[in-house]
Design an enzyme around this catalytic site. Structure first.
Site, PDB file in Angstrom:
ATOM      1  N   LEU A 160       0.815  -1.220   0.000  1.00 16.52           N
ATOM      2  CA  LEU A 160       0.000   0.000   0.000  1.00 16.52           C
ATOM      3  C   LEU A 160       0.841   1.259   0.000  1.00 16.52           C
ATOM      4  CD1 LEU A 160      -2.511  -1.111   2.805  1.00 16.52           C
ATOM      5  CD2 LEU A 160      -2.663  -1.564   0.350  1.00 16.52           C
ATOM      6  N   TYR A 211       1.489  11.289 -11.217  1.00 17.54           N
ATOM      7  CA  TYR A 211       1.011  10.256 -10.302  1.00 17.54           C
ATOM      8  C   TYR A 211       0.516   9.034 -11.066  1.00 17.54           C
ATOM      9  CZ  TYR A 211      -2.012   7.954  -6.850  1.00 17.54           C
ATOM     10  OH  TYR A 211      -2.615   7.035  -6.034  1.00 17.54           O
ATOM     11  N   LYS A 265       2.093   5.105 -11.057  1.00 15.99           N
ATOM     12  CA  LYS A 265       1.309   3.937 -10.662  1.00 15.99           C
ATOM     13  C   LYS A 265       1.272   2.902 -11.790  1.00 15.99           C
ATOM     14  CE  LYS A 265      -0.288   4.517  -6.434  1.00 15.99           C
ATOM     15  NZ  LYS A 265       0.007   3.540  -5.357  1.00 15.99           N
ATOM     16  N   PRO A 295     -42.778   9.054  42.302  1.00 17.90           N
ATOM     17  CA  PRO A 295     -43.612   8.092  43.040  1.00 17.90           C
ATOM     18  C   PRO A 295     -45.035   8.611  43.214  1.00 17.90           C
ATOM     19  CG  PRO A 295     -41.455   8.248  44.055  1.00 17.90           C
ATOM     20  CD  PRO A 295     -41.499   9.324  43.009  1.00 17.90           C
TER      21      PRO A 295
END
Length: 394
Positions: A52, A102, A106, A281
């Site tokens: 990764l 980029y 890749k 109550p």
């Protein structure tokens, strides 16, 4: 298994390491701070590699080549020196088809891995990820959802130049399911596999921003999102993960008087409303009925008698409940009903109603459960002891 995760400190890496560890695997987490010797040891023992590590933002083009293509070459060289032919999963990008620094880096890394398969028969899994979102993403970096979540959670303005612009997103948990599933495919024929993850249909930036604003406003409106929509459900989970730690809590409006209090907790457009009712109550609340509106009562603390009388009839039906029972009572339509605190402490009841309160259409009609024609208190209390319990109530 012994598993190497490069880029373990990144968005996908942090989530993947947590998931693999939770499943009992031994994870070797490689980051920029990992030494050469330690990385060598990781590569020596790894049975599977999730690669990764990479660079996706830089002003210097050579950083992409070094961080994406170069890191892949070094990983292969180290594994080869250890005579380790473990399968490799590689995190590429949908930008690998684009002519930018980029994308080119890749694509070149993908080719390096394809060549490694041709040379050694190593199994390769190539993923071209779209934009990802989920917990632990880094805002103001490479995730528009992370940036939006971070800013909305901190009351900061959003800068959206084109609200109609769409993005395709994949949720990190869906990605993890696919990645972890590779470990069960070790018997597959050695090859280069081009894999995919579940992707949501394109969504407009303006809609994402609108949903996030709705999530933020929900603390005031008490509305929860439509969780049957997968994207909305995942975005809501993501948004909450970006809350500052000092903003986890928020206050509800307490409607209080001498009898006790009533507090709305959650409203939904299609699943009704949840509220908390407190009675002192000796106090009796209710004495009304509904045409269509129905409720469920769950006494979580204290002791109560819950009485019912069908409209037009005289017989009163009584249930005795306590917080220790965790017994739910349905409040059917057409029955006037009340709840009396017969204990010595506050009576706390969780109430669900099938529709959020609408002052213009309350569907609530006052009518005493007990009147001159109904049974005596002693008879009602005796009947409650033998009454068949209701499976659910609110």
């Amino acid at each position: 298994m012994k598993i190497l995760v490069t880029g373990a400190a990144g968005f996908i890496g942090k989530n993947l390491v947590a998931e693999l560890t939770a499943r009992g695997h031994e994870v070797f987490s490689s980051t920029r701070d990992t030494s050469e010797g330690e990385f060598q040891q990781f590569c020596q023992h790894a049975e599977f590699v999730y690669h990764l590590a990479g660079v996706n933002r830089s002003e210097i083009e050579t950083d992409f080549v070094e961080g994406n293509t170069g890191s892949t070459e070094r990983l292969l060289e180290t594994l080869a020196s250890c005579e380790n032919n473990a399968p490799i999963m590689f995190a590429s990008s949908i930008q690998a088809t684009r002519d930018n620094p980029y994308g080119r880096s890749k694509r070149a890394a993908e080719n390096v891995l394809r060549h490694a398969h041709e040379k050694t028969g190593r199994t390769i899994y190539l993923f071209r990820f779209p934009n990802l979102f989920g917990k632990w993403g880094r805002p103001n970096y490479n995730s528009v959802v992370a940036t939006f979540c971070y800013r909305v959670a901190r009351d900061l303005p959003l800068e959206i130049h084109d609200p109609a612009r769409t993005v395709q997103l994949a949720y990190i948990d869906d990605v993890l399911d696919t990645l972890v599933g590779l470990l069960d495919a070790r018997g597959r024929k050695p090859a280069v596999y081009e894999e995919e993850v579940a992707i949501h249909p394109p969504i407009e930036l303006g809609r994402i921003a609108g949903l996030l604003q709705t999530f933020k406003d929900s603390r005031r409106s008490l509305a929860v999102p439509q969780l049957d929509d997968a994207f909305t459900k995942q975005l809501y989970s993501t948004y909450l993960s970006y809350l500052p730690v000092d903003r986890f809590a928020y206050d509800l409006k307490l409607n209080e008087d001498a009898r006790g209090s009533f507090t709305e907790f959650i409203r939904t457009p299609d699943r009704g409303q949840v509220s908390i009712n407190v009675a002192k109550p000796g106090i009796t609340k209710g004495n009304h009925w509904h045409h269509t509106k129905n409720e469920k009562f769950l006494v979580v603390s204290g002791e109560a008698l819950i009485r019912f009388r069908q409209v037009g009839e005289n017989e009163v039906h009584t249930y005795h409940v306590t917080g220790e029972m965790m017994r739910v009572l349905d409040i059917p339509t057409g029955y006037t009903h009340n709840i009396e605190n017969i204990g010595t402490t506050d009576l706390v009841t969780v109430i669900w109603v099938n529709e959020a309160y609408d002052p213009n259409n309350p569907d609530t009609y006052f009518m005493e459960v007990q009147d001159e024609t109904t049974q005596s208190d002693d008879h009602r209390r005796d009947a409650s002891r033998n009454h068949t319990p209701v499976g659910r109530y609110s």
